[in-house]
Design a protein around this motif. Structure first.
Motif, PDB file in Angstrom:
ATOM      1  N   LYS A  54       0.632  -1.079  -0.119  1.00  0.00           N
ATOM      2  CA  LYS A  54       0.071  -0.052   0.296  1.00  0.00           C
ATOM      3  C   LYS A  54       0.911   1.349   0.271  1.00  0.00           C
ATOM      4  O   LYS A  54       1.894   1.637   0.967  1.00  0.00           O
ATOM      5  N   ILE A  55       0.632   2.293  -1.208  1.00  0.00           N
ATOM      6  CA  ILE A  55       1.047   2.724  -1.101  1.00  0.00           C
ATOM      7  C   ILE A  55       0.582   4.497  -0.964  1.00  0.00           C
ATOM      8  O   ILE A  55      -0.281   4.417  -1.494  1.00  0.00           O
ATOM      9  N   PHE A  56       0.851   5.753  -0.743  1.00  0.00           N
ATOM     10  CA  PHE A  56       0.212   6.521   0.008  1.00  0.00           C
ATOM     11  C   PHE A  56       1.383   8.011   0.249  1.00  0.00           C
ATOM     12  O   PHE A  56       2.186   7.983   1.035  1.00  0.00           O
ATOM     13  N   LEU A  57       1.016   9.124   0.008  1.00  0.00           N
ATOM     14  CA  LEU A  57       1.817  10.416   0.800  1.00  0.00           C
ATOM     15  C   LEU A  57       1.521  10.884   1.620  1.00  0.00           C
ATOM     16  O   LEU A  57      -0.148  10.856   2.454  1.00  0.00           O
ATOM     17  N   MET A  58       1.693  11.540   2.521  1.00  0.00           N
ATOM     18  CA  MET A  58       2.116  11.986   4.356  1.00  0.00           C
ATOM     19  C   MET A  58       2.409  13.681   3.347  1.00  0.00           C
ATOM     20  O   MET A  58       3.341  13.789   3.301  1.00  0.00           O
ATOM     21  N   ALA A  59       0.944  14.590   4.414  1.00  0.00           N
ATOM     22  CA  ALA A  59       2.150  15.741   4.625  1.00  0.00           C
ATOM     23  C   ALA A  59       3.043  16.398   5.690  1.00  0.00           C
ATOM     24  O   ALA A  59       2.601  15.940   6.810  1.00  0.00           O
ATOM     25  N   GLU A  60       3.574  17.593   5.979  1.00  0.00           N
ATOM     26  CA  GLU A  60       4.371  18.670   7.116  1.00  0.00           C
ATOM     27  C   GLU A  60       4.649  17.747   7.534  1.00  0.00           C
ATOM     28  O   GLU A  60       4.156  16.877   8.943  1.00  0.00           O
ATOM     29  N   PRO A  61       6.171  16.743   7.319  1.00  0.00           N
ATOM     30  CA  PRO A  61       6.708  17.093   6.138  1.00  0.00           C
ATOM     31  C   PRO A  61       6.243  16.133   4.909  1.00  0.00           C
ATOM     32  O   PRO A  61       5.734  15.524   5.415  1.00  0.00           O
ATOM     33  N   TYR A  62       7.092  16.673   3.889  1.00  0.00           N
ATOM     34  CA  TYR A  62       6.949  15.486   2.670  1.00  0.00           C
ATOM     35  C   TYR A  62       7.098  14.682   2.280  1.00  0.00           C
ATOM     36  O   TYR A  62       7.897  13.873   3.042  1.00  0.00           O
ATOM     37  N   ARG A  63       6.283  13.306   2.470  1.00  0.00           N
ATOM     38  CA  ARG A  63       6.768  11.977   2.590  1.00  0.00           C
ATOM     39  C   ARG A  63       6.177  10.502   1.645  1.00  0.00           C
ATOM     40  O   ARG A  63       4.727  10.718   1.366  1.00  0.00           O
ATOM     41  N   LEU A  64       6.504   9.877   1.251  1.00  0.00           N
ATOM     42  CA  LEU A  64       5.901   8.638   0.133  1.00  0.00           C
ATOM     43  C   LEU A  64       6.369   7.583   1.276  1.00  0.00           C
ATOM     44  O   LEU A  64       7.155   7.883   1.673  1.00  0.00           O
ATOM     45  N   VAL A  65       5.475   6.649   1.690  1.00  0.00           N
ATOM     46  CA  VAL A  65       5.264   5.769   2.044  1.00  0.00           C
ATOM     47  C   VAL A  65       4.720   4.686   1.737  1.00  0.00           C
ATOM     48  O   VAL A  65       3.967   4.331   0.766  1.00  0.00           O
ATOM     49  N   VAL A  66       5.415   3.672   2.159  1.00  0.00           N
ATOM     50  CA  VAL A  66       4.806   2.022   1.075  1.00  0.00           C
ATOM     51  C   VAL A  66       4.840   1.268   2.814  1.00  0.00           C
ATOM     52  O   VAL A  66       5.566   0.678   3.647  1.00  0.00           O
ATOM     53  N   ASP A  67       3.857   0.846   2.893  1.00  0.00           N
ATOM     54  CA  ASP A  67       3.686   0.063   3.889  1.00  0.00           C
ATOM     55  C   ASP A  67       3.515  -1.363   3.331  1.00  0.00           C
ATOM     56  O   ASP A  67       2.952  -1.573   1.924  1.00  0.00           O
ATOM     57  N   LEU A  68       4.210  -2.851   3.419  1.00  0.00           N
ATOM     58  CA  LEU A  68       4.509  -4.290   3.532  1.00  0.00           C
ATOM     59  C   LEU A  68       3.810  -4.493   4.420  1.00  0.00           C
ATOM     60  O   LEU A  68       3.832  -4.850   5.942  1.00  0.00           O
ATOM     61  N   PRO A  69       3.771  -6.207   4.440  1.00  0.00           N
ATOM     62  CA  PRO A  69       3.397  -7.555   5.049  1.00  0.00           C
ATOM     63  C   PRO A  69       5.265  -7.020   5.876  1.00  0.00           C
ATOM     64  O   PRO A  69       6.433  -6.774   5.747  1.00  0.00           O
ATOM     65  N   ASP A  70       5.481  -7.396   7.295  1.00  0.00           N
ATOM     66  CA  ASP A  70       6.497  -7.637   7.887  1.00  0.00           C
ATOM     67  C   ASP A  70       7.538  -8.072   7.095  1.00  0.00           C
ATOM     68  O   ASP A  70       7.357  -8.708   6.532  1.00  0.00           O
ATOM     69  N   PHE A  71       8.856  -7.265   6.699  1.00  0.00           N
ATOM     70  CA  PHE A  71      10.218  -8.091   6.352  1.00  0.00           C
ATOM     71  C   PHE A  71      11.594  -7.400   7.077  1.00  0.00           C
ATOM     72  O   PHE A  71      11.344  -6.968   7.774  1.00  0.00           O
ATOM     73  N   GLN A  72      12.454  -7.836   6.008  1.00  0.00           N
ATOM     74  CA  GLN A  72      13.499  -8.542   6.717  1.00  0.00           C
ATOM     75  C   GLN A  72      14.271  -6.874   5.797  1.00  0.00           C
ATOM     76  O   GLN A  72      14.089  -7.570   4.483  1.00  0.00           O
TER      77      GLN A  72
END
Length: 160
Positions: A54-72
């Motif tokens: 799942k990918i989405f943006l967040m503000a203040e500050p500008y961020r790009l976020v990637v959620d994945l199942p638990d990973f190493q």
């Protein structure tokens, strides 16, 4: 030591090993590549196996976020690319079963594409994210969007 005491000790030992032992993950991020192309930046994550995301943006500050199942994380330290728009990258567990990668952006960006390339021709499964410079108005409008699948939830997927 009595049989009852031995049994209690073994149960305690096994529960302790289960609860406090090293966590194992099915998924690993084996490599990260970032490239700057005309009109876009492309981020590629080499995965040990096909995965939801799942990918989405967040503000203040500008961020790009990637959620994945638990990973190493086996990709090593983040090596930025000049002109990519990515200042820094961090990762870690978010909640039970979900880990997060956060990219700090140096300007507003918009996601143009987010997709999984299946393994083949000697290449592993790869998560590809294309993003490009934007303006504040579009960035803030894009905050309501997410791309990909995670935990069985179908969300918007956008490809160029």
């Amino acid at each position: 030591m009595s049989a009852k005491r031995l049994f209690q000790f073994l149960v305690f030992f096994l529960l302790s090993a289960f609860c406090f032992g090293e966590q194992s993950f099915a998924l690993s991020i084996d490599q990260l590549r970032i490239g700057v192309h005309p009109g876009k930046t492309r981020l590629v994550l080499d995965l040990s196996e096909k995965s939801d995301f799942k990918i989405f943006l967040m503000a203040e500050p500008y961020r790009l976020v990637v959620d994945l199942p638990d990973f190493q994380w086996h990709a090593g330290p983040f090596q930025g690319a000049r002109g990519s728009g990515v200042r820094a990258l961090r990762y870690g567990p978010l909640q039970n079963g979900v880990s997060r990668i956060v990219m700090d952006l140096d300007k507003p960006m918009s996601v143009g594409a987010a997709f999984l390339l299946p393994k083949g021709s000697g290449q592993p499964d790869r998560l590809v994210i294309d993003f490009a410079p934007s303006n504040d108005a579009r960035f803030h409008a894009d905050l309501a969007k997410s791309y990909g699948f995670l935990a069985g939830e179908r969300v918007e997927q956008l490809e160029i």
